[in-house]
Motif scaffolding. Structure first.
Motif, PDB file in Angstrom:
ATOM      1  N   LEU A   1      11.631  -8.097  -0.598  1.00  0.00           N
ATOM      2  CA  LEU A   1      11.017  -6.790  -0.784  1.00  0.00           C
ATOM      3  C   LEU A   1      11.674  -6.038  -1.938  1.00  0.00           C
ATOM      4  CD1 LEU A   1      10.858  -5.600   2.952  1.00  0.00           C
ATOM      5  CD2 LEU A   1       9.302  -7.142   1.736  1.00  0.00           C
ATOM      6  N   ASP A   2      10.892  -5.742  -2.956  1.00  0.00           N
ATOM      7  CA  ASP A   2      11.363  -4.945  -4.080  1.00  0.00           C
ATOM      8  C   ASP A   2      11.180  -3.476  -3.710  1.00  0.00           C
ATOM      9  OD1 ASP A   2      11.826  -3.594  -6.435  1.00  0.00           O
ATOM     10  OD2 ASP A   2      10.546  -4.865  -7.670  1.00  0.00           O
ATOM     11  N   CYS A   3      12.295  -2.812  -3.454  1.00  0.00           N
ATOM     12  CA  CYS A   3      12.257  -1.429  -2.965  1.00  0.00           C
ATOM     13  C   CYS A   3      12.692  -0.422  -4.030  1.00  0.00           C
ATOM     14  CB  CYS A   3      13.163  -1.282  -1.737  1.00  0.00           C
ATOM     15  SG  CYS A   3      12.796  -2.432  -0.397  1.00  0.00           S
TER      16      CYS A   3
ATOM     17  N   PHE B   1      16.706  -4.632  -3.384  1.00  0.00           N
ATOM     18  CA  PHE B   1      15.831  -5.510  -2.609  1.00  0.00           C
ATOM     19  C   PHE B   1      16.356  -5.632  -1.180  1.00  0.00           C
ATOM     20  CE2 PHE B   1      15.131  -6.728  -6.956  1.00  0.00           C
ATOM     21  CZ  PHE B   1      13.824  -7.193  -7.032  1.00  0.00           C
ATOM     22  N   MET B   2      15.447  -6.003  -0.269  1.00  0.00           N
ATOM     23  CA  MET B   2      15.808  -6.363   1.087  1.00  0.00           C
ATOM     24  C   MET B   2      15.029  -7.629   1.447  1.00  0.00           C
ATOM     25  SD  MET B   2      17.943  -3.917   1.968  1.00  0.00           S
ATOM     26  CE  MET B   2      18.095  -3.867   3.765  1.00  0.00           C
ATOM     27  N   ARG B   3      15.586  -8.428   2.382  1.00  0.00           N
ATOM     28  CA  ARG B   3      14.892  -9.641   2.816  1.00  0.00           C
ATOM     29  C   ARG B   3      14.406  -9.474   4.250  1.00  0.00           C
ATOM     30  NH1 ARG B   3      17.593 -15.492   3.945  1.00  0.00           N
ATOM     31  NH2 ARG B   3      17.904 -14.432   5.956  1.00  0.00           N
ATOM     32  N   MET B   4      13.161  -9.837   4.485  1.00  0.00           N
ATOM     33  CA  MET B   4      12.512  -9.639   5.787  1.00  0.00           C
ATOM     34  C   MET B   4      12.020 -10.978   6.338  1.00  0.00           C
ATOM     35  SD  MET B   4       9.233  -7.180   6.519  1.00  0.00           S
ATOM     36  CE  MET B   4       8.853  -6.562   8.165  1.00  0.00           C
TER      37      MET B   4
ATOM     38  N   ALA C   1       0.810  -1.218   0.000  1.00  0.00           N
ATOM     39  CA  ALA C   1       0.000   0.000   0.000  1.00  0.00           C
ATOM     40  C   ALA C   1       0.844   1.269   0.000  1.00  0.00           C
ATOM     41  CB  ALA C   1      -0.948   0.002   1.200  1.00  0.00           C
ATOM     42  N   THR C   2       2.119   1.141   0.334  1.00  0.00           N
ATOM     43  CA  THR C   2       2.989   2.329   0.319  1.00  0.00           C
ATOM     44  C   THR C   2       3.220   2.839  -1.096  1.00  0.00           C
ATOM     45  OG1 THR C   2       5.051   1.055   0.121  1.00  0.00           O
ATOM     46  CG2 THR C   2       4.224   1.481   2.362  1.00  0.00           C
ATOM     47  N   GLY C   3       3.070   1.951  -2.083  1.00  0.00           N
ATOM     48  CA  GLY C   3       3.348   2.343  -3.461  1.00  0.00           C
ATOM     49  C   GLY C   3       4.827   2.415  -3.779  1.00  0.00           C
ATOM     50  N   LYS C   4       5.648   2.213  -2.759  1.00  0.00           N
ATOM     51  CA  LYS C   4       7.105   2.300  -2.931  1.00  0.00           C
ATOM     52  C   LYS C   4       7.791   0.950  -2.744  1.00  0.00           C
ATOM     53  CE  LYS C   4       7.211   6.867  -3.304  1.00  0.00           C
ATOM     54  NZ  LYS C   4       7.661   7.559  -4.543  1.00  0.00           N
ATOM     55  N   ILE C   5       7.126   0.053  -2.054  1.00  0.00           N
ATOM     56  CA  ILE C   5       7.686  -1.276  -1.800  1.00  0.00           C
ATOM     57  C   ILE C   5       6.704  -2.315  -2.326  1.00  0.00           C
ATOM     58  CG2 ILE C   5       8.353  -2.948  -0.020  1.00  0.00           C
ATOM     59  CD1 ILE C   5       9.259  -0.599   1.698  1.00  0.00           C
ATOM     60  N   GLU C   6       7.229  -3.259  -3.081  1.00  0.00           N
ATOM     61  CA  GLU C   6       6.411  -4.336  -3.620  1.00  0.00           C
ATOM     62  C   GLU C   6       6.952  -5.655  -3.097  1.00  0.00           C
ATOM     63  OE1 GLU C   6       4.310  -5.431  -7.864  1.00  0.00           O
ATOM     64  OE2 GLU C   6       6.311  -4.540  -7.876  1.00  0.00           O
ATOM     65  N   VAL C   7       6.117  -6.374  -2.366  1.00  0.00           N
ATOM     66  CA  VAL C   7       6.529  -7.655  -1.802  1.00  0.00           C
ATOM     67  C   VAL C   7       6.377  -8.749  -2.856  1.00  0.00           C
ATOM     68  CG1 VAL C   7       6.151  -9.339   0.034  1.00  0.00           C
ATOM     69  CG2 VAL C   7       5.756  -6.899   0.483  1.00  0.00           C
ATOM     70  N   VAL C   8       7.441  -9.503  -3.069  1.00  0.00           N
ATOM     71  CA  VAL C   8       7.353 -10.674  -3.943  1.00  0.00           C
ATOM     72  C   VAL C   8       6.649 -11.760  -3.138  1.00  0.00           C
ATOM     73  CG1 VAL C   8       8.648 -12.380  -5.273  1.00  0.00           C
ATOM     74  CG2 VAL C   8       9.469 -10.003  -5.130  1.00  0.00           C
ATOM     75  N   GLU C   9       5.416 -12.062  -3.502  1.00  0.00           N
ATOM     76  CA  GLU C   9       4.622 -12.971  -2.680  1.00  0.00           C
ATOM     77  C   GLU C   9       5.235 -14.361  -2.654  1.00  0.00           C
ATOM     78  OE1 GLU C   9       0.033 -14.400  -1.863  1.00  0.00           O
ATOM     79  OE2 GLU C   9       0.455 -12.870  -3.386  1.00  0.00           O
ATOM     80  N   PRO C  10       5.559 -14.864  -1.458  1.00  0.00           N
ATOM     81  CA  PRO C  10       6.223 -16.167  -1.372  1.00  0.00           C
ATOM     82  C   PRO C  10       5.243 -17.326  -1.476  1.00  0.00           C
ATOM     83  CG  PRO C  10       5.927 -15.280   0.823  1.00  0.00           C
ATOM     84  CD  PRO C  10       5.405 -14.233  -0.136  1.00  0.00           C
ATOM     85  N   GLU C  11       5.748 -18.439  -1.996  1.00  0.00           N
ATOM     86  CA  GLU C  11       5.005 -19.693  -2.030  1.00  0.00           C
ATOM     87  C   GLU C  11       5.467 -20.617  -0.903  1.00  0.00           C
ATOM     88  OE1 GLU C  11       4.737 -19.399  -6.916  1.00  0.00           O
ATOM     89  OE2 GLU C  11       5.955 -20.960  -5.975  1.00  0.00           O
ATOM     90  N   GLY C  12       6.642 -20.309  -0.384  1.00  0.00           N
ATOM     91  CA  GLY C  12       7.212 -21.071   0.718  1.00  0.00           C
ATOM     92  C   GLY C  12       8.225 -20.226   1.451  1.00  0.00           C
TER      93      GLY C  12
ATOM     94  N   LEU D   1      19.429   2.744   0.380  1.00  0.00           N
ATOM     95  CA  LEU D   1      18.307   1.928   0.833  1.00  0.00           C
ATOM     96  C   LEU D   1      18.657   1.212   2.130  1.00  0.00           C
ATOM     97  CD1 LEU D   1      15.557   0.510   0.410  1.00  0.00           C
ATOM     98  CD2 LEU D   1      16.763  -1.164  -1.014  1.00  0.00           C
ATOM     99  N   LYS D   2      19.852   0.648   2.199  1.00  0.00           N
ATOM    100  CA  LYS D   2      20.293  -0.016   3.429  1.00  0.00           C
ATOM    101  C   LYS D   2      20.301   0.958   4.601  1.00  0.00           C
ATOM    102  CE  LYS D   2      24.060  -2.408   3.142  1.00  0.00           C
ATOM    103  NZ  LYS D   2      25.446  -2.742   2.724  1.00  0.00           N
ATOM    104  N   THR D   3      20.838   2.145   4.364  1.00  0.00           N
ATOM    105  CA  THR D   3      20.892   3.162   5.414  1.00  0.00           C
ATOM    106  C   THR D   3      19.494   3.577   5.829  1.00  0.00           C
ATOM    107  OG1 THR D   3      23.011   3.978   4.573  1.00  0.00           O
ATOM    108  CG2 THR D   3      21.743   5.455   5.985  1.00  0.00           C
ATOM    109  N   PHE D   4      18.610   3.725   4.856  1.00  0.00           N
ATOM    110  CA  PHE D   4      17.225   4.118   5.127  1.00  0.00           C
ATOM    111  C   PHE D   4      16.533   3.111   6.034  1.00  0.00           C
ATOM    112  CE2 PHE D   4      12.767   3.483   3.878  1.00  0.00           C
ATOM    113  CZ  PHE D   4      12.225   4.713   4.235  1.00  0.00           C
ATOM    114  N   MET D   5      16.649   1.834   5.715  1.00  0.00           N
ATOM    115  CA  MET D   5      15.993   0.806   6.525  1.00  0.00           C
ATOM    116  C   MET D   5      16.581   0.751   7.936  1.00  0.00           C
ATOM    117  SD  MET D   5      13.503  -0.628   4.970  1.00  0.00           S
ATOM    118  CE  MET D   5      12.812  -0.945   3.339  1.00  0.00           C
TER     119      MET D   5
END
Length: 389
Positions: free
Chosen positions: A326-328, A363-366, A309-320, A338-342
């Motif tokens: 996170l596509d940032c 990208f970042m991994r959460m 919903a942020t319009g800035k981050i798109e989550v690659v929906e996982p199957e497992g 981006l690393k510094t921002f997070m």
């Protein structure tokens, strides 16, 4: 209240995830949602078994006997409909050590090994640290999903005389659970060109509703004879600190080479508590695991809704897996920014996407395997920080 909603304080337990966070992210305020272990207690059956074993008070060398092998046989059969022979099992302290052993035992210095990027960082190390060469089959990212470039897969194998392919299934970090069709295409290419398959399937049990895990070795006897599979209860039941995994190798000659390498490195025995936990988890952990999958699905849906919903981050929906990729890129930030921002603005500790290869830049991994309160806090921090961009 579900056991999975309880927030347990892990500080002061020598937790890599929590006690290293300040050193890694340079702040006490950062919420750690990075390394792949869960903030959930193991199944009660595992805790009880460990307590009972600890109460005995003698911790000498411990066998992995026929009962342990039978427990693994039953788990693999019931979860993946794969019938194995217990003589195929080699015990190991972890999947990454197993991959190191396989690379050393079954390939030579200077050999080329194929990986599919972006991918779990140790895949690079198990190749390069033993003076082998990495050949990349880059996954295709389109419409918020990753797919395999099969033409490139085969061409890279042919052009580089690839000796072994290291498969990640389910894939870390992109969350794909490869289909039988996809697995068969890759396996058939490997058979055609006499390429061994080293298959990391540590996330096999962590498959979300609507998807099914297929061990690549289970597809046919020919594929089975060319595949060495790594499995473990440690990701499934949050037992990583107990260091218990196993390798399944059907081909006798390949297995002997792998076993000899483990023996040469003094890695031919599991620790007492790891054995106890493995057996208890597989015998008594099914109900816990089914509840866990529901929690991961719930957490995934929450994160997708609010981050997308942020319009800035798109989550690659996982199957497992319980890991979100996170596509940032729509933030417009260069990767280091981006690393510094997070880290400094959102104050959330995530895995650096570039550590999974250059294809992970932007990208970042959460890690979402945490109580809902922790997840909501982490997601809200990111959402609020993005609003201020």
């Amino acid at each position: 209240m579900s056991r999975f909603y309880e927030v347990k304080d892990r500080m002061g337990t020598r937790s890599v995830k929590w006690d290293m966070a300040e050193k890694l992210f340079k702040s006490k305020e950062v919420l750690p949602m990075w390394v792949a272990d869960m903030d959930f207690q193991a199944p009660q059956g595992v805790i009880d078994a460990l307590r009972e074993r600890a109460a005995h008070g003698i911790f000498g060398y411990t066998l992995t006997d026929e009962l342990i092998g039978g427990t693994i046989y039953d788990w693999v059969k019931s979860r993946y409909n794969w019938t194995i022979d217990t003589n195929w099992i080699t015990y190991s302290p972890g999947v990454v050590p197993s991959l190191h052993m396989m690379v050393q035992a079954l390939t030579e210095k200077g050999d080329n090994l194929l990986i599919q990027t972006p991918v779990y960082p140790p895949f690079y190390k198990v190749v390069e640290q033993h003076e082998r060469n990495i050949i990349k089959n880059e996954l295709i990212y389109r419409e918020n999903r990753y797919e395999i470039d099969f033409d490139d897969f085969e061409n890279k194998i042919k052009e580089n005389d690839v000796k072994a392919f290291i498969l990640c299934n389910p894939h870390n970090p992109v969350g794909r659970v490869w289909t039988e069709e996809e697995l068969k295409k890759m396996a058939d290419i490997c058979l055609k060109h006499n390429v061994l398959i080293f298959s990391d399937e540590i996330h096999a049990d962590l498959v979300l509703p609507g998807y099914n895990h297929t061990p690549i070795a289970s597809l046919s006897e020919d594929i089975n004879q060319k595949t060495i599979t790594c499995l473990s209860p440690t990701k499934t039941f949050n037992l990583a600190g107990l260091q218990a995994s196993y390798v399944i190798t059907a081909d006798k000659k390949l297995k002997k080479k792998v076993d000899d390498k483990f023996l040469a490195q003094g890695m031919n025995m599991l620790n007492t508590m790891g054995i106890t936990a493995l057996e208890a988890a597989y015998q008594h952990g099914t109900e816990w695991l089914e509840e866990l999958i529901g929690i991961i699905e719930e957490n995934k849906n929450y994160a997708l809704k609010h981050l997308n919903a942020t319009g800035k981050i798109e989550v690659v929906e996982p199957e497992g897996t319980y890991l979100l990729w996170l596509d940032c890129k729509k933030t417009g930030l260069a990767h280091e920014d981006l690393k510094t921002f997070m880290q400094e603005t959102a104050k959330v500790g995530l895995n650096d996407g570039a550590s999974f290869g250059k294809e992970g830049e932007g990208f970042m991994r959460m890690n979402i395997a945490c109580p809902k309160a922790t997840l909501e806090e982490g997601v809200d921090r990111i959402v609020q920080a993005v609003k201020e961009l």
